[in-house]
Scaffold this active site. Structure first.
Site, PDB file in Angstrom:
ATOM      1  N   PRO A  25       0.855  -1.198   0.000  1.00 45.15           N
ATOM      2  CA  PRO A  25       0.000   0.000   0.000  1.00 45.15           C
ATOM      3  C   PRO A  25       0.880   1.232   0.000  1.00 45.15           C
ATOM      4  O   PRO A  25       1.774   1.360   0.834  1.00 45.15           O
ATOM      5  CB  PRO A  25      -0.788  -0.132   1.314  1.00 45.15           C
ATOM      6  CG  PRO A  25       0.063  -0.990   2.194  1.00 45.15           C
ATOM      7  CD  PRO A  25       0.802  -1.923   1.280  1.00 45.15           C
ATOM      8  N   MET A  26       0.652   2.135  -0.953  1.00 46.47           N
ATOM      9  CA  MET A  26       1.498   3.324  -1.084  1.00 46.47           C
ATOM     10  C   MET A  26       0.636   4.569  -1.181  1.00 46.47           C
ATOM     11  O   MET A  26      -0.250   4.657  -2.032  1.00 46.47           O
ATOM     12  CB  MET A  26       2.391   3.206  -2.324  1.00 46.47           C
ATOM     13  CG  MET A  26       3.454   2.139  -2.203  1.00 46.47           C
ATOM     14  SD  MET A  26       4.484   1.994  -3.691  1.00 46.47           S
ATOM     15  CE  MET A  26       3.440   0.969  -4.735  1.00 46.47           C
ATOM     16  N   VAL A  27       0.908   5.507  -0.297  1.00 57.02           N
ATOM     17  CA  VAL A  27       0.177   6.766  -0.295  1.00 57.02           C
ATOM     18  C   VAL A  27       0.252   7.403  -1.684  1.00 57.02           C
ATOM     19  O   VAL A  27       1.327   7.582  -2.238  1.00 57.02           O
ATOM     20  CB  VAL A  27       0.772   7.730   0.752  1.00 57.02           C
ATOM     21  CG1 VAL A  27       0.099   9.099   0.664  1.00 57.02           C
ATOM     22  CG2 VAL A  27       0.619   7.150   2.151  1.00 57.02           C
ATOM     23  N   GLN A  79      -6.712  -1.290   2.518  1.00 58.98           N
ATOM     24  CA  GLN A  79      -6.082  -0.935   3.791  1.00 58.98           C
ATOM     25  C   GLN A  79      -6.751   0.289   4.399  1.00 58.98           C
ATOM     26  O   GLN A  79      -6.924   1.314   3.725  1.00 58.98           O
ATOM     27  CB  GLN A  79      -4.595  -0.643   3.619  1.00 58.98           C
ATOM     28  CG  GLN A  79      -3.917  -0.394   4.961  1.00 58.98           C
ATOM     29  CD  GLN A  79      -2.456   0.014   4.852  1.00 58.98           C
ATOM     30  OE1 GLN A  79      -2.164   1.164   4.570  1.00 58.98           O
ATOM     31  NE2 GLN A  79      -1.559  -0.925   5.081  1.00 58.98           N
ATOM     32  N   CYS A 108       2.106   2.863   9.937  1.00 56.23           N
ATOM     33  CA  CYS A 108       2.441   4.175   9.375  1.00 56.23           C
ATOM     34  C   CYS A 108       3.123   5.043  10.435  1.00 56.23           C
ATOM     35  O   CYS A 108       2.543   5.314  11.490  1.00 56.23           O
ATOM     36  CB  CYS A 108       1.189   4.876   8.869  1.00 56.23           C
ATOM     37  SG  CYS A 108       1.526   6.524   8.188  1.00 56.23           S
ATOM     38  N   HIS A 157       6.693  -5.150   8.612  1.00 57.76           N
ATOM     39  CA  HIS A 157       7.727  -4.215   8.192  1.00 57.76           C
ATOM     40  C   HIS A 157       8.847  -4.317   9.221  1.00 57.76           C
ATOM     41  O   HIS A 157       8.666  -3.927  10.376  1.00 57.76           O
ATOM     42  CB  HIS A 157       7.197  -2.789   8.119  1.00 57.76           C
ATOM     43  CG  HIS A 157       8.166  -1.823   7.512  1.00 57.76           C
ATOM     44  ND1 HIS A 157       7.901  -1.153   6.340  1.00 57.76           N
ATOM     45  CD2 HIS A 157       9.406  -1.447   7.888  1.00 57.76           C
ATOM     46  CE1 HIS A 157       8.938  -0.384   6.030  1.00 57.76           C
ATOM     47  NE2 HIS A 157       9.865  -0.541   6.972  1.00 57.76           N
ATOM     48  N   ASN A 187       8.468  -7.168   4.628  1.00 57.39           N
ATOM     49  CA  ASN A 187       8.437  -5.871   3.953  1.00 57.39           C
ATOM     50  C   ASN A 187       9.594  -5.009   4.447  1.00 57.39           C
ATOM     51  O   ASN A 187       9.962  -5.051   5.611  1.00 57.39           O
ATOM     52  CB  ASN A 187       7.092  -5.179   4.226  1.00 57.39           C
ATOM     53  CG  ASN A 187       7.037  -3.758   3.707  1.00 57.39           C
ATOM     54  OD1 ASN A 187       6.663  -2.842   4.426  1.00 57.39           O
ATOM     55  ND2 ASN A 187       7.412  -3.556   2.464  1.00 57.39           N
ATOM     56  N   GLY A 188      10.144  -4.221   3.525  1.00 58.12           N
ATOM     57  CA  GLY A 188      11.181  -3.259   3.892  1.00 58.12           C
ATOM     58  C   GLY A 188      12.476  -3.445   3.142  1.00 58.12           C
ATOM     59  O   GLY A 188      13.129  -4.475   3.265  1.00 58.12           O
ATOM     60  N   ALA A 211       7.571  -1.791  -2.210  1.00 64.65           N
ATOM     61  CA  ALA A 211       6.969  -0.484  -2.497  1.00 64.65           C
ATOM     62  C   ALA A 211       7.844   0.269  -3.501  1.00 64.65           C
ATOM     63  O   ALA A 211       7.618   0.216  -4.706  1.00 64.65           O
ATOM     64  CB  ALA A 211       6.810   0.321  -1.212  1.00 64.65           C
TER      65      ALA A 211
END
Length: 388
Positions: A25-27, A79, A108, A157, A187-188, A211
């Protein structure tokens, strides 16, 4: 067909595949068009950008803006950021016909999220997280997947809430995997398929979420190390066709213009241009990047792409178009769960939703415009600290 697609059990992915490849999920950026693009290149599972659950429950405009989908957009996890049962469960119920699962964001680290007691602030409230998960699972039938806290599968993450960059903690990932009997998604810091394979060897995780690496190279999960011209062509095609409703598509079939209007249906210039900026980061020479990154209109972008790559948007054949057309989602009468969970008094007091400005370029993008104009290098690598 929509109902069939959205009834898919996400856990089947982990049963069938050794490695599940996930677009994070990416802003601002994991919108429908980009989700459709990465699905062309071996991405197994995608997430929407983080959506504020209260806005989604209270605002029809927020629902229309934040959740769009089509027949190819599956499996999909929506999300939400929430800090109450009624907001999260209400938003989950609203979105459930149009996705395969929901995710409660507990990671976040942005200041605004912490101030609203959202995102990583929820890590300090495990009892609340448990209650949200339990009540959501009780109210939404299977195979709808709730991705959190061991209910179905867990994405981790591997940094602390105070870490924005740097090495991930592989030992913690391995420890979590060894002590959980559910699929774990790591993730990361992953920037290539090779990174994912290596991390799986080291941690035995079941899936890998990327991401920034996918923004620069949407073909990453296919093993490609750079963005090809054919990928850029696919992006043009997806974006162009997503701006057409059925009536306009039929007109285009008769007289194809293959251009994107300056204020198109279902597409923002930010989405169209920014993704190309990232995809072309390692493709364009320095001088051309400085020019391209500062273009301000659809026509200028399309002209640049046409002149440099000799490609232009192409109209889909009817069968392909109907699969890509943006669906009209019906949320009518689905607010009942939200209203029932929230007291009448509280509901009457809360008559204004917090709306996140997804059209804003974001501070990282704004900070990069000046260096691009002044410096010889075009380094976008830190733009998405909020996402990776």
């Amino acid at each position: 067909m929509l109902q069939e697609n959205k009834n898919m059990n996400v856990l089947d992915l982990f049963e069938k595949q050794k490695m599940v490849k996930v677009c994070a999920p990416m802003v601002r950026y994991s919108k429908l068009q980009f989700r459709n693009l990465v699905k062309l290149y071996d991405c197994d599972l995608t997430f929407t950008p983080m959506i504020l659950a209260d806005s989604f429950c209270l605002s029809e405009k927020a629902r229309r803006n934040e959740l769009t989908t089509n027949l190819l957009d599956t499996p999909l996890i929506t999300q939400f950021a929430a800090n109450s049962v009624y907001e999260f469960v209400g938003a989950a119920h609203l979105s459930s016909p149009y996705c395969n699962g929901v995710d409660l964001n507990c990671g976040c680290p942005q200041k605004w999220a912490k101030e609203l007691e959202l995102g990583c602030a929820m890590l300090k409230k495990p009892e609340l997280v448990y209650d949200i998960v339990r009540q959501c699972r009780n109210r939404i039938s299977k195979p709808f997947t709730l991705e959190l806290c061991g209910v179905s599968f867990l994405s981790v993450h591997a940094r602390t809430s105070n870490q924005f960059t740097g090495e991930i903690n592989k030992n913690i990932l391995k420890l979590i995997k060894e002590n959980c009997n559910i699929p774990i998604i790591a993730n990361g810091g992953l920037t290539s398929l090779e990174d994912c394979v290596l991390l799986q060897t080291e941690t035995n995780c079941d899936g890998f979420m990327v991401a920034n690496g996918l923004l620069t190279n949407p073909m990453l999960f296919s093993g490609s190390t750079t963005t090809s011209v054919s990928c850029i062509q696919n992006w043009l095609n997806i974006c162009y066709n997503s701006t057409l409703n059925l009536a306009r598509y039929e007109n285009e079939l008769k007289d194809p213009k293959c251009v994107v209007e300056e204020k198109p249906y279902n597409l923002t210039f930010q989405c169209f241009h920014h993704h190309l900026v990232f995809m072309l980061e390692k493709v364009l020479p320095r001088k051309e990047k400085r020019i391209f990154n500062n273009l301000k209109s659809f026509s200028d972008v399309l002209e640049f792409i046409r002149d440099y790559f000799d490609i232009r948007p192409q109209l889909y054949e009817p069968m392909q178009f109907y699969k890509n057309v943006v669906l009209d989602l019906d949320f009518f009468d689905r607010e009942e769960v939200y209203r029932n969970l929230k007291s009448l008094e509280s509901f009457q007091e809360t008559n204004e939703a917090i709306l996140y400005d997804c059209e804003d370029d974001g501070k990282y993008f704004k900070n990069k415009i000046s260096p691009v104009e002044k410096n010889s290098e075009c380094d976008w690598s830190n733009l998405f600290l909020e996402n990776d």
